[in-house]
Design an enzyme around this catalytic site. Structure first.
Site, PDB file in Angstrom:
ATOM      1  N   GLN A 204       3.621   7.893  25.040  1.00  6.25           N
ATOM      2  CA  GLN A 204       3.135   7.444  23.734  1.00  6.25           C
ATOM      3  C   GLN A 204       2.579   6.025  23.826  1.00  6.25           C
ATOM      4  OE1 GLN A 204       6.054   8.080  20.437  1.00  6.25           O
ATOM      5  NE2 GLN A 204       7.260   9.049  22.047  1.00  6.25           N
ATOM      6  N   ALA A 225       0.211   7.551  16.844  1.00  6.04           N
ATOM      7  CA  ALA A 225       1.459   6.931  16.393  1.00  6.04           C
ATOM      8  C   ALA A 225       1.867   5.846  17.380  1.00  6.04           C
ATOM      9  CB  ALA A 225       2.556   7.978  16.286  1.00  6.04           C
ATOM     10  N   SER A 230       6.248   8.865  17.140  1.00  7.67           N
ATOM     11  CA  SER A 230       5.513  10.121  17.290  1.00  7.67           C
ATOM     12  C   SER A 230       6.455  11.322  17.265  1.00  7.67           C
ATOM     13  CB  SER A 230       4.737  10.131  18.609  1.00  7.67           C
ATOM     14  OG  SER A 230       4.201  11.411  18.858  1.00  7.67           O
ATOM     15  N   HIS A 232       5.968  14.010  18.646  1.00 10.85           N
ATOM     16  CA  HIS A 232       5.948  14.676  19.941  1.00 10.85           C
ATOM     17  C   HIS A 232       7.167  14.326  20.783  1.00 10.85           C
ATOM     18  CE1 HIS A 232       2.119  16.799  19.816  1.00 10.85           C
ATOM     19  NE2 HIS A 232       1.583  15.749  19.223  1.00 10.85           N
ATOM     20  N   ASP A 239       0.396  20.575  19.550  1.00 12.23           N
ATOM     21  CA  ASP A 239      -1.009  20.686  19.161  1.00 12.23           C
ATOM     22  C   ASP A 239      -1.486  22.043  19.662  1.00 12.23           C
ATOM     23  OD1 ASP A 239      -0.771  18.160  18.183  1.00 12.23           O
ATOM     24  OD2 ASP A 239      -1.962  17.196  19.755  1.00 12.23           O
ATOM     25  N   GLU A 286      -4.796  16.507  10.809  1.00 10.89           N
ATOM     26  CA  GLU A 286      -4.791  17.116  12.136  1.00 10.89           C
ATOM     27  C   GLU A 286      -4.421  18.586  11.992  1.00 10.89           C
ATOM     28  OE1 GLU A 286      -2.358  15.098  14.965  1.00 10.89           O
ATOM     29  OE2 GLU A 286      -3.411  13.190  14.790  1.00 10.89           O
ATOM     30  N   HIS A 289      -2.121  20.144  14.608  1.00  7.24           N
ATOM     31  CA  HIS A 289      -0.769  19.628  14.853  1.00  7.24           C
ATOM     32  C   HIS A 289       0.246  20.412  14.011  1.00  7.24           C
ATOM     33  CE1 HIS A 289       2.115  16.253  15.826  1.00  7.24           C
ATOM     34  NE2 HIS A 289       2.715  16.821  14.785  1.00  7.24           N
TER      35      HIS A 289
END
Length: 318
Positions: A204, A225, A230, A232, A239, A286, A289
């Protein structure tokens, strides 16, 4: 003898008269007492200000200090409208009222949505630690962050059948749900592809710093982010593209996105960053996402068209 009887009769009438007078006096006294007592009740005082009995029932949901302040002010219709809102939280009432003073143009629904999700605060300045005990309902956004050493305990490798490029990892439950969704999409000739999954804190940081170094912090904050902020890093966000739809530019109107919008919640996934919800999520739209939250939460979010941030504030955090 006759005079004696008349005298006794007269005395009886006098006694009866006194008794009637006494009963009436007591009755009137009780009525006066009740009237005076009623005037001291909250209901009476509030009704005199203009509140109905239904209004007063709503007002009982206020904290005691806010409730007591009503007796010294005019009827507050905006306050009543706040109390009628679906996602009203008693603990946030003062913040609602203070924020409404700053933004009188906002509706009660907007005020509640922004305050509940902390969207009335500055991104990255109002920092809160993510509660990692919430499992699939863990919240990470521009207020809630993870530590630089956080790694999900249930990370598993994703099969090459489901992605292109470098190796991917997801939390086991999210991965199992994705595989079921992948199989269902296949039945409609849609081949889902994972483009991004778990990202470590270091990854990140590298991504964010790259944007920041090239175009500055303001731009970087709109497209990525900051490290620790984030989703993730939770191992629950992916994604998603497909063999047919691979471009971020055209993905919003693609067959793949439309299928995901109509079906992903059935497998526990939600579209995390919608265009009409930017003010709450803090991230640009997004459509690729998707976040795993479990079928129950995903279904509620889908059916009520709210963000995960709003869901978390009302059902998880409180």
């Amino acid at each position: 003898m006759r005079k004696t009887k008349l005298k006794l009769k007269k005395q009886v009438w006098v006694v009866l008269g006194l008794l009637v007078f006494l009963v009436l006096s007591i009755s009137i006294g009780i009525r006066i007492y009740h009237n005076m007592a009623e005037r001291k009740t909250d209901e009476y005082k509030l009704s005199k200000i203009g509140y109905t009995l239904d209004d007063i029932k709503l007002l009982k949901n206020l904290p005691i200090d806010t409730y007591n302040s009503l007796f010294n002010s005019a009827k507050n219709d905006f306050l009543l409208n706040l109390l009628k809102e679906k996602y009203y939280l008693k603990a946030n009432i003062e913040e609602y009222l203070n924020y409404a003073k700053i933004h009188p143009e906002y509706s009660p629904e907007t005020i509640i949505s922004y305050v509940n999700t902390h969207s009335n605060e500055e991104h990255y300045e109002y920092e809160l630690s993510t509660d990692i005990s919430k499992g699939n309902l863990i919240l990470v956004n521009k207020y809630y962050s993870l530590s630089n050493d956080y790694i999900p305990e249930t990370l598993v490798k994703v099969s090459r059948d489901y992605y292109y490029g470098t190796e991917h990892q997801l939390c086991k439950e999210a991965y199992e749900a994705f595989k079921k969704m992948w199989s269902e999409a296949q039945k409609e000739d849609i081949y889902l592809i994972i483009n991004s999954s778990y990202r470590s804190y270091e990854e990140q940081k590298e991504t964010y710093d790259n944007y920041k170094d090239k175009k500055g912090t303001t731009y970087a904050d709109t497209v990525a982010a900051r490290p620790g902020f984030s989703e993730h890093q939770t191992g629950l966000a992916i994604d998603i593209f497909s063999k047919k739809d691979t471009s971020t530019k055209d993905f919003k109107n693609s067959q793949t996105h439309i299928w995901l919008q109509n079906n992903a919640y059935k497998f526990g996934f939600i579209e995390r960053y919608k265009e009409e919800k930017i003010a709450i999520t803090g991230f640009s739209a997004e459509p690729w996402h998707w976040r795993y939250v479990g079928i129950e939460a995903a279904t509620y979010i889908y059916e009520n068209d709210i963000t995960f941030d709003e869901y978390y504030a009302y059902f998880v955090e409180k």
